[in-house]
Write an enzyme that holds these catalytic residues in place. Structure first.
Site, mmCIF file in Angstrom:
data_model
loop_
_atom_site.group_PDB
_atom_site.id
_atom_site.type_symbol
_atom_site.label_atom_id
_atom_site.label_comp_id
_atom_site.label_asym_id
_atom_site.label_seq_id
_atom_site.Cartn_x
_atom_site.Cartn_y
_atom_site.Cartn_z
ATOM 1 N N ASN A 187 9.649 -4.089 -0.825
ATOM 2 C CA ASN A 187 10.418 -2.932 -1.289
ATOM 3 C C ASN A 187 11.672 -3.356 -2.043
ATOM 4 O OD1 ASN A 187 8.841 -0.745 -0.482
ATOM 5 N ND2 ASN A 187 9.667 -0.752 1.597
ATOM 6 N N GLU B 58 5.475 0.164 8.545
ATOM 7 C CA GLU B 58 4.449 -0.710 7.997
ATOM 8 C C GLU B 58 3.457 -1.132 9.075
ATOM 9 O OE1 GLU B 58 7.976 -3.411 9.105
ATOM 10 O OE2 GLU B 58 7.674 -1.443 8.237
ATOM 11 N N ASP C 263 4.729 1.574 -1.537
ATOM 12 C CA ASP C 263 3.761 2.633 -1.223
ATOM 13 C C ASP C 263 2.340 2.199 -1.569
ATOM 14 O OD1 ASP C 263 5.844 4.189 -0.364
ATOM 15 O OD2 ASP C 263 5.958 5.411 -2.191
#
Length: 389
Positions: free
Chosen positions: A261, A296, A270
């Protein structure tokens, strides 16, 4: 009892349809999210407005002291029936034939200015019946595909077509033009009411289904969330307790997800989440339950599965995900997961079983990530097939 003249009937008819259309639109707009309106909402609104304009034109035409040369109401009826067809097609996500039928409808609308009253009426009923039939078929198909009763109600407009075609036969047989117009008007009324009721019921049912999915489904990966997992496994765990069956759990955690990220953005993150979710669904059996239980982290519950078999499946998942890199901006992102496996026999608590799988997964991460660890009889050990990267 005094006879009610056609002019009074049209006022009553117009008032009823206006109230139904406005009430429907108010409820639909109140229920729909402004950023995500119901499919076909705009075209259905235009359809009802066009139908109301046609009624106004009909009222003006029949209340005028001198006959009007152009039959505006017939053109409006053809246009509104085509709008109903396009609205049903948009809601069913089918665009086939829209342009061809639109051209045919336009030609029919233009021809009403050049034909006499009887020919116009016959063409209007025929064209409208065709569009109603097409709309009914589209709504019936969507009702079957989505299991939505509201679309089935709208599809009932197809029954109006049979009556309208029978109307043409009776008109040609008895040559009663005024009675044929009166019956046609009643049939149009029934069609409008059915469409209003059906579309409103369809939207209400869809909103209810969305609320149900929100409470049990993860919107990003389309997997079950924790609440949905508990609801789904209620019967499975009860059966395992009664028959003393084995149950296994696999906790899956994406390695270095925060770095993905940070380095590549949330959209890339995503994509990673969806890709891992798709892999888990593809590899797992139909009887297995897959859920996203954390940012996650994923949890697989395997009924009737011993610990050794669950470890083999976990190793297969690990290898499969490690071989599928994600490409972002022409740069490949290596994806690996750490997995924890736990097993139980007979009665088992979901929280305890998932907690043991999570404990094993944490050990796999501390052991270097991209590994499979398992829990058995309160002892934790790494899988004999460990690969570090």
């Amino acid at each position: 009892m005094q006879q009610i003249h056609p002019e009074n009937w049209i006022i009553i008819y117009f008032g009823l349809i206006f109230v139904i259309a406005c009430a429907q639109m108010v409820v639909v707009y109140a229920l729909s999210n402004a950023s995500n309106p119901a499919p076909g909402l705009g075209l259905y609104t235009v359809y009802f407005m066009a139908a109301l304009l046609g009624l106004i034109a009909f009222a003006l035409q029949h209340s005028a002291s001198a006959p009007m040369r152009m039959d505006i109401s017939s053109a409006a009826s053809i246009l509104s029936s085509y709008l109903l067809f396009t609205a049903a097609g948009q809601r069913a996500q089918i665009k086939t034939g829209r342009i061809v039928l639109g051209v045919a409808g336009l030609v029919a609308c233009v021809s009403v200015f050049f034909l006499d009253a009887r020919d116009i009426f016959g063409m209007q009923v025929t064209v409208a019946a065709f569009f109603f039939a097409a709309a009914g078929l589209l709504c019936g198909w969507r009702s079957w595909k989505k299991s939505n009763v509201g679309d089935g109600i709208t599809a009932a407009a197809l029954m109006i077509v049979v009556s309208m075609l029978a109307l043409l036969y009776l008109w040609q047989t008895h040559d009663d033009y005024f009675q044929a117009q009166t019956v046609a008007f009643g049939l149009y009324s029934s069609a409008y009411v059915l469409v209003a009721m059906g579309f409103l019921a369809s939207v209400l049912i869809e909103n209810q289904q969305k609320l149900s999915h929100v409470s049990t489904q993860d919107p990003l990966t389309r997997l079950l969330n924790r609440h949905g997992l508990e609801q789904t496994l209620h019967v499975t765990l009860a059966q395992a307790a009664r028959q003393q069956l084995p149950t296994a759990a696999i906790m899956v955690s994406i390695d270095h997800f925060k770095e993905v990220n940070s380095n590549f953005g949330n959209k890339a993150g995503d994509q990673v989440l969806r890709q891992v979710a798709q892999t888990l669904q593809r590899i797992s059996r139909a009887s297995d339950t897959v859920a996203r239980v954390g940012g996650e982290e994923y949890l697989l519950i395997l009924p009737c599965t011993h610990l050794d078999d669950a470890r083999m499946l976990a190793e297969r998942i690990r290898l499969d995900i490690a071989e599928c890199a994600l490409t972002v901006n022409r740069q490949q992102i290596a994806i690996t997961v750490s997995l924890g496996v736990a097993g139980a026999l007979g009665a088992v608590e979901l929280n305890k079983l998932s907690g043991e799988a999570d404990r094993a997964m944490q050990l796999a991460k501390r052991g270097g990530r991209n590994q499979v660890a398992s829990v058995e009889s309160k002892s934790i050990h790494l899988s004999t097939h460990v690969t570090q990267v």
